[in-house]
Write an enzyme that holds these catalytic residues in place. Structure first.
Site, mmCIF file in Angstrom:
data_model
loop_
_atom_site.group_PDB
_atom_site.id
_atom_site.type_symbol
_atom_site.label_atom_id
_atom_site.label_comp_id
_atom_site.label_asym_id
_atom_site.label_seq_id
_atom_site.Cartn_x
_atom_site.Cartn_y
_atom_site.Cartn_z
ATOM 1 N N ARG A 109 1.086 -1.090 -0.285
ATOM 2 C CA ARG A 109 -0.098 0.548 0.171
ATOM 3 C C ARG A 109 0.534 1.233 0.093
ATOM 4 N NH1 ARG A 109 -2.270 3.327 4.225
ATOM 5 N NH2 ARG A 109 -4.812 3.775 3.385
ATOM 6 N N SER A 156 -12.761 -4.766 2.327
ATOM 7 C CA SER A 156 -13.042 -4.185 3.282
ATOM 8 C C SER A 156 -14.153 -4.031 3.657
ATOM 9 C CB SER A 156 -12.013 -2.661 2.832
ATOM 10 O OG SER A 156 -11.225 -2.099 3.138
ATOM 11 N N LYS A 165 -4.013 6.033 9.498
ATOM 12 C CA LYS A 165 -4.832 5.945 8.994
ATOM 13 C C LYS A 165 -6.149 7.117 9.410
ATOM 14 C CE LYS A 165 -7.582 4.330 4.779
ATOM 15 N NZ LYS A 165 -8.929 3.849 5.062
HETATM 16 N N1 3NM Z 1 -6.246 0.505 6.403
HETATM 17 P P1 3NM Z 1 -2.201 -0.204 11.891
HETATM 18 S S1 3NM Z 1 -6.685 0.927 8.655
HETATM 19 C C1 3NM Z 1 -4.113 0.703 5.856
HETATM 20 O O1 3NM Z 1 -9.497 0.634 8.886
HETATM 21 C C2 3NM Z 1 -5.261 0.816 6.992
HETATM 22 O O2 3NM Z 1 -9.166 0.342 5.848
HETATM 23 C C3 3NM Z 1 -7.116 0.881 7.505
HETATM 24 O O3 3NM Z 1 -2.389 0.536 11.085
HETATM 25 C C4 3NM Z 1 -9.352 0.243 7.340
HETATM 26 O O4 3NM Z 1 -2.071 -1.090 12.149
HETATM 27 C C5 3NM Z 1 -5.156 1.116 8.393
HETATM 28 O O5 3NM Z 1 -0.813 0.549 12.250
HETATM 29 C C6 3NM Z 1 -4.342 1.181 9.141
HETATM 30 O O6 3NM Z 1 -3.209 0.892 13.364
HETATM 31 C C7 3NM Z 1 -4.029 0.229 10.293
#
Ligand code: 3NM
Length: 212
Positions: free
Chosen positions: A36, A105, A135
């Site tokens: 990503r 998702s 995010k």
């Molecule tokens: N997508 P971390 S949350 C890339 O909710 C991504 O679809 C998300 O990062 C979604 O593991 C996210 O550092 C980031 O919390 C997740």
């Protein structure tokens, strides 16, 4: 396809190389890795995807690109992850054929009414479980109750993953709530030792899955 520990690429510490981090994570047990690259040009995404896929192939990692059908088509064997505002999973399936991995998702329970999308998807991802600084622009967090509700609502044969705010301290609770695997960014990418971080996360996830 092993979805127990799924790494989504993110920022890596200064001085680290992203592809090295992905390789270390794969060697530590992140059996599925999604590239990503926010802010990269289309050409850069294709170039990095080809580079990552080549490095990960000898390890046997399942390789997926985020929301870029052209990069997925350009890299032999690459899968594609899409969200509800991206290319429809059925369109992705048509473009990529039967053998590539496609993930979708879940932001909203109503998405489960889309039978074509479910049929086209190899896994679904609870998005996000918790708020995460990685995010900030996610939709509303599902929490562990949301993971339970979705596991009850998603057909049992469809793997359910979870993303957002997951690390070694809370991964077991996500598995206990019904997720079949965890997706992480910072728990591996921001770790000083991505290989050790992946080993630690796999240990937690494997133990929680064994206990169900
Ligand atoms: N997508 P971390 S949350 C890339 O909710 C991504 O679809 C998300 O990062 C979604 O593991 C996210 O550092 C980031 O919390 C997740």
């Amino acid at each position: 396809m092993d979805l127990r520990l799924y790494l989504v690429s993110g920022d890596v510490p200064l001085g680290s190389d992203l592809i090295d981090v992905l390789e270390q994570a794969a060697l530590g047990g992140a059996a599925t890795i999604q590239l990503r690259l926010k802010g990269a040009s289309p050409a850069e995404r294709v170039r990095r995807a080809a580079e990552a896929a080549e490095r990960l192939a000898p390890i046997g990692t399942t390789f997926v690109v985020n929301d870029d059908i052209d990069a997925a088509l350009a890299v032999e064997g690459a899968g594609l992850h899409v969200g509800p505002d991206d290319l429809h999973p059925a369109a992705a399936r048509e473009a990529l054929g039967p053998d590539r991995v496609i993930g979708w998702s879940l932001h909203d329970l109503a998405q489960l009414d889309d039978a074509e999308a479910l049929a086209a998807s190899d896994y679904l991802a609870v998005s996000p479980v918790w708020p995460t600084p990685t995010k900030p622009d996610t939709t509303a967090p599902w929490g562990l109750d949301g993971v339970r509700r979705l596991r009850d609502a998603v057909p049992p044969e469809v793997p359910l993953l979870a993303i957002g705010g997951i690390d070694a301290t809370n991964a077991a609770s996500v598995i206990d709530a019904g997720a079949d695997g965890i997706c992480v960014v910072s728990a591996i990418c921001a770790a000083p030792d991505p290989y050790g971080a992946a080993i630690g996360l796999r240990r937690v996830v494997d133990a929680a899955l064994d206990e169900r």
